[in-house]
Design an enzyme around this catalytic site. Sequence first.
Site, PDB file in Angstrom:
ATOM      1  CB  SER A1006      -0.830   0.056   1.260  1.00  0.00           C
ATOM      2  OG  SER A1006      -0.199   0.046   2.384  1.00  0.00           O
ATOM      3  CE  LYS A1049      -3.821   1.543   4.617  1.00  0.00           C
ATOM      4  NZ  LYS A1049      -3.201   1.266   3.068  1.00  0.00           N
TER       5      LYS A1049
END
Length: 1157
Positions: A1006, A1049
Amino acid sequence: MARYPKMVADKSVLPTYKLDSNLVLLPGIVYNLTFTRFKAAALLSRFKDQVTNVPIITDLLKEYDFINEDDDAGLSKSEGDGSSVGSPVAISEEAIEGIRRFVEVEKTAIKRDGDVVASSDAIVVSSPANSQQLEQLVLAVVPNLSKINDPKGPQPDQDKVVTVCRIVGIVDDTTSIKLSLQSLVRGFKVDNFKPRNTNERLIEYEWNYKVSQVDKKYLVLDSRIQTLFKAVDKFVIGYQNAVTTAKDNKNGVNGKRSGPNDLLMLHPLANALYLQLAGSSEFNKAYGALRKLLDSYNNGLTKINPRSYTRLIDLIAAVVPFPNYSKLSVLKKVNPEDRSEEVIRLIEDITSVFGMIKDNNQRLNHWFFNEASNMQMANIVATQLKSIRLVLEGMTNSRNDLRLANQHKSNITSKGGTRDPKSGSGTGNTSPDSANKDDLDEVDDDLQPITEFITKRLPQISSITSDSKRLLVKDYKRIKNSPPGNSDYHVLRNYLEVVVDMPWDKFITKFKLNKDIDIHLAQKQLDEDHYGLTQVKRRLIQYLVVLKLLGINADKEIAEKAEAKRKSITSTSTSSSSSATSDNPIILGSSGKEVNPLNSSASSSPDCTEDESAATVVSKHNKSPIIMLAGPPGTGKTSLAKSIAKSLGRSFQRISLGGINNESEIRGHRRTYIGAMPGMIIQALRKARSMNPVILLDEVDKIIGGSPQLGRLNGDPAAALLEVLDPEQNTLFTDHYLGFPVDLSQVMFICTANEPYNLSAPLLDRLEMIEVDAYDLEAKVIIGENYLLPRQIGRNGFPYKELVTIDKATMKVIIDKYTREAGVRNLERRLGTICRFKAVEYAQLIGETGNVSRNLHTPSKALVVKYDPVVHVMHLTKYLGSPHPEDTSTIMAEVDLDRSYGVVNGLSYNSDGTGSVLVFESLGIEGNSSLHMTGRLGEVLMESAQIGLTYVKSLIYGLRADSRETSIDKDKEEQEQEVHPDIERMKNLEIHLHVPLGAISKDGPSAGIAMALLFLSLILKKPVPMDIAMTGEISLRGMVLPIGGVKEKLMGCCMSKGMIKRVILPRSNRRDVILEYIRQKRGEDDDDDGDAELGELLDDDSRYRYERDEPERFFQQKHGLSVGYAREFKDVVGIVWGTEALVGAEPHHQKLLEYHL
């Protein structure tokens, strides 16, 4: 043959049957007799042409191949009384006509003289209603004279007497068959008659109720029987007092003796009479019914008449514990007056026996305790013990001799070859006589619970198959016939005790019926226990709604089945016979339960109530869900499972699977192993005491597979769970210890896991996974205020919850600076620490004011002024110490703005389920072109860095090579020598990439775009704004690929104290932003139209360019966070530096082929 009084009735040819026991059947009584299955089948097969529509009988006959038997076959080794267990013969036409004739005479005899029996003649309950078929099941029962020993020797003509009975009830008890025989009338065999079948005889019978001066005779009878009742009552009370005194003296009640022992218990005759009077529940019922009947006559409620008097004579003879030879003499008396005199004589004799026992016991007690010496007392006791030992040895020897004789007989029989269904003999099969092991009167007290389960509960359990029941009965017979010293005895006993302890067919729920489930109440219960977790609650409510609808529909299905069943019974039933049921007989035997023989299911299963039938229908159509709650620690997965059990009203059991490495822990151990025991699933059912508990399989992702060093000899417990957690297979889950299938379809399994993808693919496929996400800051504040803080206040002894107060601002500081977790477990610990500090302050002030108890409940004004219940932010360091260091924020804040190029903010999903900002920093030094990476990076992250660097080099090379100035004035050599400074810098740049917090390992796909932008920033010397964070994987062609953990996130960006104002996500992850937008909006506004809006937003998102930007505007307004999306790496550069930064930035593919890294 002696001359009997003139008979006015008739003669009929009837089938005969000789009893195996010494029982004597007297008219007017219903006897419940137990037969082995083979003997019952052999008896009923003689009536197979008359019972073609009775399912329970036809099933039994098919079991022994009697249903297709030739009617003309003869009896093998017949004794002429129908007691042979060889090939049964159907009754002849002569016997069929005799039964028909008997039924007609019976109806006429009941109506004779216009006598009508009053309703008070009902002793216990009426006999079952007979259909026309059962009306024809008439036979003459012959007493077994070989087992009835008369001290005076054989009496004349006692071999001629019989009792004409009708079979009125049949119960299939799995191990045996119980037949209810209603005794109708006494009869006598007629000599000089040769029937066609040897088990049929011409029987002479009469209903004779002629009694003169019945009132005077009743007064004499009542006087004698009342005297007997008084003697019996005194005897039973005296015997019970003797037992109580002996126990008190043994145990030493209050340290004192209760007095001298009564030696009544040493009297053998007293022991025998007490066992007959108080040791049988059937006798107690019949004895009580007899006394009530006599009271009704004495009180004038019922008038005595000749018919009721003769019935009373037979009833007294049947109930009072006369010897069987005395009952046989009563049965032989045809004249009612002679019978009355005989019964009165027997009553006087047994009354004198009780008086004799009383006198002898008084003499013995007086001599033993007042005159005998110690030596004489010891000799008396020793003699008694010796006598008991000799009797026991004799009983043991006789049993062994009988067993050896049966084995010898079986061995001789088995020499004939294979088993013949008609003869019942053959290789490996004992004769039916030797197979009769159902005498339960001699069972050990230790085995009594097992015996009651096998004989009473097991036939009624519907969840155990017939094959499994047969195996259980076989094991029961093995333990019953084995001595306690046998090695298999304790193994079988432990096994059967586990089977008995299982909650078969027992279901526990809060609601009486499924249709009564209160959905709103269940929703309220879940909301009270947990905040949020909408998806889990919604799934549970859906399950309850399905159960409720199935319960409503079950009523209709049950009504339809009941109507079909009623029509079926009506079509096969006719008017019941009034001959045998006009008198209400008393019922004697081992069972007082009546079963309709026309219903085959009633014989093998309990009578189902409407509620139980509805539950059965619902469970057949619905299976409990198997849910897996996947999420980080501390998010309430275990407590949520408890809340589910509480809202359903079911039992809750938790099974911890962490570290399990043996398949036998799930399936159980086989009984052949020492210390074998059932598996965890069966043990949980035993503890829950129901077959529908909520079982929590905790930490299912931490199961350890079979050991590779041992070649997986222990098996794989995860593979064993495949059967448990498969709704299509767990209806027949087989535990190795039990050895037969158990239905787990009604058990609600809830699994918990932190890393669900550590499970095997087949196991994960069987689970309905619901992700329990990490809590955001606002959710933690609400949970802390409404759930955790009140609980900690109560646990730390505060009488009022107002004595500790934490406002939202302080709660946010505690969450932000003193906890780092996805759940709320550490938050609760911090709140507990604060409450303990406040408890100390509160207790100290109470001690200063004096009266502790008064101030705990009514604090004084001075105490309230001194004690401050509010927890301020400035006091947190006092209670909790210094806050956790904010490493990421410090790194972000201390970046030198002049050297900020080569630093990019990424986003990470932490192992505890939270999200945070992850800073990537790099330095470039002139030297050889190379890349060094530090910070405990994983393989996936390092590969992403290599891919990002390769793509950036190709991008720079294509961009700068195409932008070189070319003119016709410059020759080819000058153009080749001219190199762009960025390309030159890229060729000679040694890059060192580092991710701070090096003690923490980092990995995952990611951070590709963050590292690619970092390399581009370092080469171009262009700083990246520090208010931008990004996440997304990059491909070798520069495509931005989707990632996971978007919610966490975004939460990490929101908790960065305003340092992050913009975030870049892959375009494919916009639907995750939409889902989080709907979740937060629904939590704020409780909007019921959220599902419709979600569908519209997802439909708009499916277009290449979306039009609706409500989610982006929501995050901008609520969190001050601007969300951007990127399909390609060029989009990332455009968001960070603008679209002008990479004008003409198409890589030059031909030059790329020539360029070597």
